[in-house]
Motif scaffolding. Structure first.
Motif, PDB file in Angstrom:
ATOM      1  N   ALA A 114       0.831  -1.210   0.000  1.00  0.00           N
ATOM      2  CA  ALA A 114       0.000   0.000   0.000  1.00  0.00           C
ATOM      3  C   ALA A 114       0.867   1.262   0.000  1.00  0.00           C
ATOM      4  O   ALA A 114       0.559   2.244  -0.696  1.00  0.00           O
ATOM      5  N   GLU A 115       1.959   1.232   0.765  1.00  0.00           N
ATOM      6  CA  GLU A 115       2.859   2.406   0.795  1.00  0.00           C
ATOM      7  C   GLU A 115       3.461   2.672  -0.579  1.00  0.00           C
ATOM      8  O   GLU A 115       3.447   3.805  -1.062  1.00  0.00           O
ATOM      9  N   LEU A 116       4.015   1.616  -1.191  1.00  0.00           N
ATOM     10  CA  LEU A 116       4.666   1.821  -2.498  1.00  0.00           C
ATOM     11  C   LEU A 116       3.642   2.252  -3.543  1.00  0.00           C
ATOM     12  O   LEU A 116       3.933   3.097  -4.397  1.00  0.00           O
ATOM     13  N   GLY A 117       2.434   1.707  -3.453  1.00  0.00           N
ATOM     14  CA  GLY A 117       1.373   2.094  -4.390  1.00  0.00           C
ATOM     15  C   GLY A 117       0.958   3.548  -4.218  1.00  0.00           C
ATOM     16  O   GLY A 117       0.465   4.180  -5.153  1.00  0.00           O
ATOM     17  N   THR A 118       1.146   4.083  -3.021  1.00  0.00           N
ATOM     18  CA  THR A 118       0.755   5.480  -2.734  1.00  0.00           C
ATOM     19  C   THR A 118       1.920   6.444  -2.968  1.00  0.00           C
ATOM     20  O   THR A 118       1.749   7.507  -3.562  1.00  0.00           O
ATOM     21  N   VAL A 119       3.108   6.050  -2.507  1.00  0.00           N
ATOM     22  CA  VAL A 119       4.287   6.936  -2.644  1.00  0.00           C
ATOM     23  C   VAL A 119       4.790   6.937  -4.087  1.00  0.00           C
ATOM     24  O   VAL A 119       5.277   7.935  -4.583  1.00  0.00           O
ATOM     25  N   ARG A 120       4.669   5.794  -4.770  1.00  0.00           N
ATOM     26  CA  ARG A 120       5.055   5.599  -6.167  1.00  0.00           C
ATOM     27  C   ARG A 120       6.492   6.064  -6.467  1.00  0.00           C
ATOM     28  O   ARG A 120       6.715   6.904  -7.365  1.00  0.00           O
ATOM     29  N   PRO A 121       7.475   5.500  -5.751  1.00  0.00           N
ATOM     30  CA  PRO A 121       8.875   5.841  -6.087  1.00  0.00           C
ATOM     31  C   PRO A 121       9.268   5.200  -7.409  1.00  0.00           C
ATOM     32  O   PRO A 121       8.694   4.180  -7.809  1.00  0.00           O
ATOM     33  N   ARG A 122      10.259   5.793  -8.080  1.00  0.00           N
ATOM     34  CA  ARG A 122      10.769   5.182  -9.319  1.00  0.00           C
ATOM     35  C   ARG A 122      11.621   3.962  -8.989  1.00  0.00           C
ATOM     36  O   ARG A 122      11.689   3.021  -9.748  1.00  0.00           O
ATOM     37  N   LEU A 123      12.292   4.033  -7.846  1.00  0.00           N
ATOM     38  CA  LEU A 123      13.249   2.972  -7.501  1.00  0.00           C
ATOM     39  C   LEU A 123      13.161   2.670  -6.001  1.00  0.00           C
ATOM     40  O   LEU A 123      12.982   3.574  -5.185  1.00  0.00           O
ATOM     41  N   VAL A 124      13.270   1.390  -5.682  1.00  0.00           N
ATOM     42  CA  VAL A 124      13.249   0.957  -4.279  1.00  0.00           C
ATOM     43  C   VAL A 124      14.591   0.316  -3.947  1.00  0.00           C
ATOM     44  O   VAL A 124      15.051  -0.576  -4.673  1.00  0.00           O
ATOM     45  N   VAL A 125      15.232   0.773  -2.888  1.00  0.00           N
ATOM     46  CA  VAL A 125      16.452   0.124  -2.403  1.00  0.00           C
ATOM     47  C   VAL A 125      16.052  -0.850  -1.297  1.00  0.00           C
ATOM     48  O   VAL A 125      15.413  -0.460  -0.316  1.00  0.00           O
ATOM     49  N   LEU A 126      16.424  -2.109  -1.492  1.00  0.00           N
ATOM     50  CA  LEU A 126      16.113  -3.150  -0.514  1.00  0.00           C
ATOM     51  C   LEU A 126      17.305  -3.298   0.422  1.00  0.00           C
ATOM     52  O   LEU A 126      18.361  -3.785   0.024  1.00  0.00           O
ATOM     53  N   LEU A 127      17.122  -2.862   1.664  1.00  0.00           N
ATOM     54  CA  LEU A 127      18.216  -2.897   2.641  1.00  0.00           C
ATOM     55  C   LEU A 127      18.152  -4.206   3.427  1.00  0.00           C
ATOM     56  O   LEU A 127      17.443  -4.320   4.418  1.00  0.00           O
ATOM     57  N   GLY A 128      18.862  -5.221   2.938  1.00  0.00           N
ATOM     58  CA  GLY A 128      18.927  -6.483   3.665  1.00  0.00           C
ATOM     59  C   GLY A 128      17.946  -7.533   3.185  1.00  0.00           C
ATOM     60  O   GLY A 128      17.114  -7.304   2.303  1.00  0.00           O
ATOM     61  N   ALA A 129      18.061  -8.718   3.817  1.00  0.00           N
ATOM     62  CA  ALA A 129      17.342  -9.898   3.338  1.00  0.00           C
ATOM     63  C   ALA A 129      15.830  -9.839   3.592  1.00  0.00           C
ATOM     64  O   ALA A 129      15.051 -10.350   2.777  1.00  0.00           O
ATOM     65  N   VAL A 130      15.414  -9.246   4.689  1.00  0.00           N
ATOM     66  CA  VAL A 130      13.967  -9.227   4.974  1.00  0.00           C
ATOM     67  C   VAL A 130      13.244  -8.327   3.971  1.00  0.00           C
ATOM     68  O   VAL A 130      12.165  -8.677   3.462  1.00  0.00           O
ATOM     69  N   ALA A 131      13.851  -7.178   3.656  1.00  0.00           N
ATOM     70  CA  ALA A 131      13.249  -6.304   2.636  1.00  0.00           C
ATOM     71  C   ALA A 131      13.180  -7.044   1.301  1.00  0.00           C
ATOM     72  O   ALA A 131      12.177  -6.963   0.577  1.00  0.00           O
ATOM     73  N   GLY A 132      14.252  -7.796   0.981  1.00  0.00           N
ATOM     74  CA  GLY A 132      14.264  -8.574  -0.262  1.00  0.00           C
ATOM     75  C   GLY A 132      13.194  -9.643  -0.270  1.00  0.00           C
ATOM     76  O   GLY A 132      12.517  -9.863  -1.282  1.00  0.00           O
ATOM     77  N   GLU A 133      13.024 -10.296   0.880  1.00  0.00           N
ATOM     78  CA  GLU A 133      11.994 -11.339   0.979  1.00  0.00           C
ATOM     79  C   GLU A 133      10.595 -10.733   0.799  1.00  0.00           C
ATOM     80  O   GLU A 133       9.726 -11.343   0.174  1.00  0.00           O
ATOM     81  N   ALA A 134      10.402  -9.533   1.333  1.00  0.00           N
ATOM     82  CA  ALA A 134       9.089  -8.881   1.193  1.00  0.00           C
ATOM     83  C   ALA A 134       8.773  -8.592  -0.282  1.00  0.00           C
ATOM     84  O   ALA A 134       7.620  -8.630  -0.704  1.00  0.00           O
ATOM     85  N   MET A 135       9.825  -8.332  -1.066  1.00  0.00           N
ATOM     86  CA  MET A 135       9.614  -7.992  -2.481  1.00  0.00           C
ATOM     87  C   MET A 135       9.614  -9.235  -3.372  1.00  0.00           C
ATOM     88  O   MET A 135       8.781  -9.382  -4.259  1.00  0.00           O
ATOM     89  N   PHE A 136      10.566 -10.160  -3.135  1.00  0.00           N
ATOM     90  CA  PHE A 136      10.779 -11.277  -4.061  1.00  0.00           C
ATOM     91  C   PHE A 136      10.408 -12.651  -3.503  1.00  0.00           C
ATOM     92  O   PHE A 136      10.470 -13.633  -4.228  1.00  0.00           O
ATOM     93  N   GLY A 137      10.105 -12.745  -2.214  1.00  0.00           N
ATOM     94  CA  GLY A 137       9.795 -14.048  -1.629  1.00  0.00           C
ATOM     95  C   GLY A 137      10.991 -14.633  -0.892  1.00  0.00           C
ATOM     96  O   GLY A 137      12.095 -14.071  -0.910  1.00  0.00           O
ATOM     97  N   SER A 138      10.776 -15.799  -0.281  1.00  0.00           N
ATOM     98  CA  SER A 138      11.757 -16.349   0.663  1.00  0.00           C
ATOM     99  C   SER A 138      13.043 -16.847   0.004  1.00  0.00           C
ATOM    100  O   SER A 138      14.013 -17.145   0.677  1.00  0.00           O
ATOM    101  N   ARG A 139      13.067 -16.953  -1.315  1.00  0.00           N
ATOM    102  CA  ARG A 139      14.308 -17.411  -1.976  1.00  0.00           C
ATOM    103  C   ARG A 139      15.307 -16.278  -2.172  1.00  0.00           C
ATOM    104  O   ARG A 139      16.400 -16.503  -2.688  1.00  0.00           O
ATOM    105  N   TYR A 140      14.923 -15.075  -1.805  1.00  0.00           N
ATOM    106  CA  TYR A 140      15.810 -13.921  -2.010  1.00  0.00           C
ATOM    107  C   TYR A 140      17.110 -14.084  -1.219  1.00  0.00           C
ATOM    108  O   TYR A 140      17.081 -14.436  -0.040  1.00  0.00           O
ATOM    109  N   ARG A 141      18.231 -13.818  -1.859  1.00  0.00           N
ATOM    110  CA  ARG A 141      19.538 -13.798  -1.195  1.00  0.00           C
ATOM    111  C   ARG A 141      20.221 -12.483  -1.530  1.00  0.00           C
ATOM    112  O   ARG A 141      20.344 -12.136  -2.715  1.00  0.00           O
ATOM    113  N   VAL A 142      20.669 -11.766  -0.509  1.00  0.00           N
ATOM    114  CA  VAL A 142      21.275 -10.445  -0.731  1.00  0.00           C
ATOM    115  C   VAL A 142      22.421 -10.532  -1.738  1.00  0.00           C
ATOM    116  O   VAL A 142      22.526  -9.710  -2.652  1.00  0.00           O
TER     117      VAL A 142
END
Ligand code: SF4
Length: 203
Positions: A114-142
Protein backbone atom coordinates in the motif's frame (compact mmCIF):
# COMPACT_ATOMS: atom_id res chain seq x y z
CA UNK A 1 -6.41 13.80 4.84
CA UNK A 2 -4.24 12.31 2.08
CA UNK A 3 -4.42 8.63 1.22
CA UNK A 4 -0.93 8.19 2.71
CA UNK A 5 -2.03 9.72 6.05
CA UNK A 6 -5.07 7.46 6.01
CA UNK A 7 -2.84 4.43 5.50
CA UNK A 8 -0.54 5.46 8.32
CA UNK A 9 -3.51 5.91 10.68
CA UNK A 10 -4.92 2.51 9.72
CA UNK A 11 -1.54 0.84 10.20
CA UNK A 12 -1.37 2.31 13.72
CA UNK A 13 -4.28 0.00 14.63
CA UNK A 14 -2.98 -3.07 12.78
CA UNK A 15 -3.41 -6.53 14.31
CA UNK A 16 -2.66 -8.59 11.17
CA UNK A 17 0.04 -10.55 13.00
CA UNK A 18 1.05 -10.92 16.66
CA UNK A 19 3.94 -8.47 16.62
CA UNK A 20 1.78 -5.54 17.72
CA UNK A 21 1.28 -7.22 21.12
CA UNK A 22 4.81 -6.66 22.47
CA UNK A 23 5.80 -3.51 20.56
CA UNK A 24 5.27 0.08 21.67
CA UNK A 25 3.76 1.30 18.43
CA UNK A 26 3.54 0.86 14.66
CA UNK A 27 6.51 2.54 13.02
CA UNK A 28 5.23 3.58 9.60
CA UNK A 29 7.34 4.94 6.75
CA UNK A 30 8.26 8.61 6.48
CA UNK A 31 8.95 10.97 3.63
CA UNK A 32 7.12 12.70 0.81
CA UNK A 33 5.01 10.93 -1.76
CA UNK A 34 6.35 11.22 -5.30
CA UNK A 35 10.02 10.96 -4.31
CA UNK A 36 12.23 9.08 -6.75
CA UNK A 37 13.74 6.63 -4.23
CA UNK A 38 12.23 4.60 -1.37
CA UNK A 39 14.46 2.77 1.10
CA UNK A 40 13.04 -0.38 2.67
CA UNK A 41 14.68 -1.82 5.77
CA UNK A 42 13.79 -4.80 7.94
CA UNK A 43 11.85 -3.69 11.01
CA UNK A 44 12.06 -0.97 13.67
CA UNK A 45 14.78 -1.46 16.30
CA UNK A 46 14.67 -0.61 19.99
CA UNK A 47 15.07 3.15 19.45
CA UNK A 48 12.66 3.28 16.51
CA UNK A 49 10.06 1.40 18.56
CA UNK A 50 10.34 3.94 21.39
CA UNK A 51 10.50 7.04 19.19
CA UNK A 52 8.04 5.94 16.50
CA UNK A 53 10.28 6.85 13.54
CA UNK A 54 12.20 4.59 11.14
CA UNK A 55 16.01 4.51 11.11
CA UNK A 56 16.70 6.76 14.10
CA UNK A 57 18.91 4.27 16.00
CA UNK A 58 22.52 3.18 15.39
CA UNK A 59 21.74 1.64 11.96
CA UNK A 60 19.95 4.87 11.01
CA UNK A 61 23.09 6.87 11.76
CA UNK A 62 25.11 4.60 9.45
CA UNK A 63 22.42 5.00 6.78
CA UNK A 64 22.40 8.79 7.12
CA UNK A 65 26.17 8.94 6.63
CA UNK A 66 26.06 6.54 3.68
CA UNK A 67 23.28 8.56 2.00
CA UNK A 68 25.34 11.75 2.26
CA UNK A 69 28.39 10.01 0.76
CA UNK A 70 26.25 8.55 -2.03
CA UNK A 71 24.90 12.01 -2.87
CA UNK A 72 21.34 11.28 -1.76
CA UNK A 73 19.39 13.81 0.30
CA UNK A 74 17.52 11.99 3.10
CA UNK A 75 14.75 14.57 2.83
CA UNK A 76 14.30 13.45 -0.76
CA UNK A 77 13.74 9.75 -0.06
CA UNK A 78 10.93 7.76 1.50
CA UNK A 79 12.16 5.52 4.34
CA UNK A 80 10.25 2.54 5.64
CA UNK A 81 10.55 -1.05 6.85
CA UNK A 82 9.21 -4.34 5.52
CA UNK A 83 7.75 -5.05 8.98
CA UNK A 84 6.28 -2.21 11.02
CA UNK A 85 6.44 -3.55 14.58
CA UNK A 86 9.57 -4.31 16.62
CA UNK A 87 10.14 -8.03 17.22
CA UNK A 88 12.41 -8.65 20.16
CA UNK A 89 13.53 -11.04 22.87
CA UNK A 90 14.63 -10.16 26.39
CA UNK A 91 18.28 -10.49 27.40
CA UNK A 92 18.85 -9.11 30.88
CA UNK A 93 17.48 -5.60 30.76
CA UNK A 94 17.94 -5.32 27.00
CA UNK A 95 15.49 -5.93 24.19
CA UNK A 96 17.35 -7.82 21.47
CA UNK A 97 16.17 -7.71 17.87
CA UNK A 98 14.68 -10.93 16.44
CA UNK A 99 14.28 -11.54 12.73
CA UNK A 100 10.63 -11.50 11.61
CA UNK A 101 9.48 -14.85 10.20
CA UNK A 102 7.92 -15.49 6.79
CA UNK A 103 4.31 -15.19 7.91
CA UNK A 104 5.01 -11.87 9.67
CA UNK A 105 6.79 -10.55 6.58
CA UNK A 106 3.85 -11.63 4.39
CA UNK A 107 1.27 -10.13 6.79
CA UNK A 108 3.06 -6.79 6.84
CA UNK A 109 3.55 -6.90 3.08
CA UNK A 110 0.02 -5.53 2.97
CA UNK A 111 1.33 -2.18 4.26
CA UNK A 112 4.47 -2.14 2.16
CA UNK A 113 2.41 -2.78 -0.95
CA UNK A 114 0.00 0.00 0.00
CA UNK A 115 2.86 2.41 0.80
CA UNK A 116 4.67 1.82 -2.50
CA UNK A 117 1.37 2.09 -4.39
CA UNK A 118 0.76 5.48 -2.73
CA UNK A 119 4.29 6.94 -2.64
CA UNK A 120 5.05 5.60 -6.17
CA UNK A 121 8.87 5.84 -6.09
CA UNK A 122 10.77 5.18 -9.32
CA UNK A 123 13.25 2.97 -7.50
CA UNK A 124 13.25 0.96 -4.28
CA UNK A 125 16.45 0.12 -2.40
CA UNK A 126 16.11 -3.15 -0.51
CA UNK A 127 18.22 -2.90 2.64
CA UNK A 128 18.93 -6.48 3.66
CA UNK A 129 17.34 -9.90 3.34
CA UNK A 130 13.97 -9.23 4.97
CA UNK A 131 13.25 -6.30 2.64
CA UNK A 132 14.26 -8.57 -0.26
CA UNK A 133 11.99 -11.34 0.98
CA UNK A 134 9.09 -8.88 1.19
CA UNK A 135 9.61 -7.99 -2.48
CA UNK A 136 10.78 -11.28 -4.06
CA UNK A 137 9.79 -14.05 -1.63
CA UNK A 138 11.76 -16.35 0.66
CA UNK A 139 14.31 -17.41 -1.98
CA UNK A 140 15.81 -13.92 -2.01
CA UNK A 141 19.54 -13.80 -1.19
CA UNK A 142 21.28 -10.44 -0.73
CA UNK A 143 24.44 -11.69 -2.46
CA UNK A 144 22.55 -12.48 -5.67
CA UNK A 145 20.90 -9.05 -5.92
CA UNK A 146 23.43 -6.71 -4.29
CA UNK A 147 24.36 -3.75 -6.46
CA UNK A 148 22.04 -4.74 -9.32
CA UNK A 149 19.16 -2.67 -10.69
CA UNK A 150 16.24 -4.95 -11.64
CA UNK A 151 12.65 -4.46 -12.68
CA UNK A 152 10.17 -5.62 -10.04
CA UNK A 153 6.61 -5.17 -8.89
CA UNK A 154 4.66 -5.34 -5.67
CA UNK A 155 0.89 -4.98 -5.89
CA UNK A 156 0.17 -2.03 -8.17
CA UNK A 157 3.72 -0.67 -7.88
CA UNK A 158 6.18 -1.29 -10.71
CA UNK A 159 9.71 0.02 -10.95
CA UNK A 160 13.38 -0.63 -10.37
CA UNK A 161 14.83 -2.25 -7.27
CA UNK A 162 18.42 -2.30 -6.08
CA UNK A 163 19.53 -4.76 -3.41
CA UNK A 164 22.14 -4.02 -0.78
CA UNK A 165 23.00 -4.89 2.81
CA UNK A 166 21.12 -3.60 5.83
CA UNK A 167 23.14 -0.79 7.51
CA UNK A 168 23.21 -2.83 10.75
CA UNK A 169 25.42 -5.35 8.91
CA UNK A 170 28.14 -2.67 8.94
CA UNK A 171 27.96 -2.59 12.74
CA UNK A 172 28.21 -6.38 12.91
CA UNK A 173 31.43 -6.56 10.84
CA UNK A 174 34.06 -8.83 12.45
CA UNK A 175 36.76 -6.13 12.58
CA UNK A 176 37.32 -2.55 11.44
CA UNK A 177 38.51 -3.68 8.01
CA UNK A 178 35.36 -5.76 7.52
CA UNK A 179 33.17 -2.91 8.72
CA UNK A 180 34.90 -0.44 6.37
CA UNK A 181 34.44 -2.84 3.45
CA UNK A 182 30.75 -3.38 4.22
CA UNK A 183 30.19 0.37 4.57
CA UNK A 184 31.97 1.13 1.27
CA UNK A 185 29.76 -1.48 -0.44
CA UNK A 186 26.63 0.11 0.99
CA UNK A 187 27.70 3.58 -0.24
CA UNK A 188 28.54 2.19 -3.71
CA UNK A 189 25.14 0.47 -3.99
CA UNK A 190 23.30 3.62 -2.89
CA UNK A 191 25.25 5.74 -5.40
CA UNK A 192 24.36 3.24 -8.13
CA UNK A 193 20.70 3.42 -7.07
CA UNK A 194 20.78 7.23 -7.32
CA UNK A 195 22.15 7.04 -10.85
CA UNK A 196 19.66 4.36 -11.90
CA UNK A 197 16.74 6.39 -10.50
CA UNK A 198 17.95 9.48 -12.39
CA UNK A 199 18.27 7.50 -15.66
CA UNK A 200 14.80 6.04 -15.15
CA UNK A 201 13.45 9.58 -14.64
CA UNK A 202 15.00 10.73 -17.95
CA UNK A 203 13.18 8.06 -19.95
S1 SF4 B 1 4.04 -6.20 12.09
FE1 SF4 B 1 2.83 -5.34 10.40
S2 SF4 B 1 1.21 -6.85 9.99
FE2 SF4 B 1 2.10 -7.31 12.03
S3 SF4 B 1 0.77 -6.18 13.43
FE3 SF4 B 1 2.49 -4.86 12.97
S4 SF4 B 1 1.79 -3.55 11.28
FE4 SF4 B 1 0.40 -5.31 11.41
Amino acid sequence: MTSWQKLRDEAAQCTRCDLYRRATQTVFGEGRTGVSIALVGEQPGDQEDKQGHPFVGPAGRILDRALVEAGIDRDDVYVTNAVKHFKWTERGKRRIHQRPNGSEIRACGFWLEAELGTVRPRLVVLLGAVAGEAMFGSRYRVGEHKGKAEQASLGSWRGLVVGTIHPSAVLRGPDSEGRDRAYAGLVADLAMAREAAAEEGDR
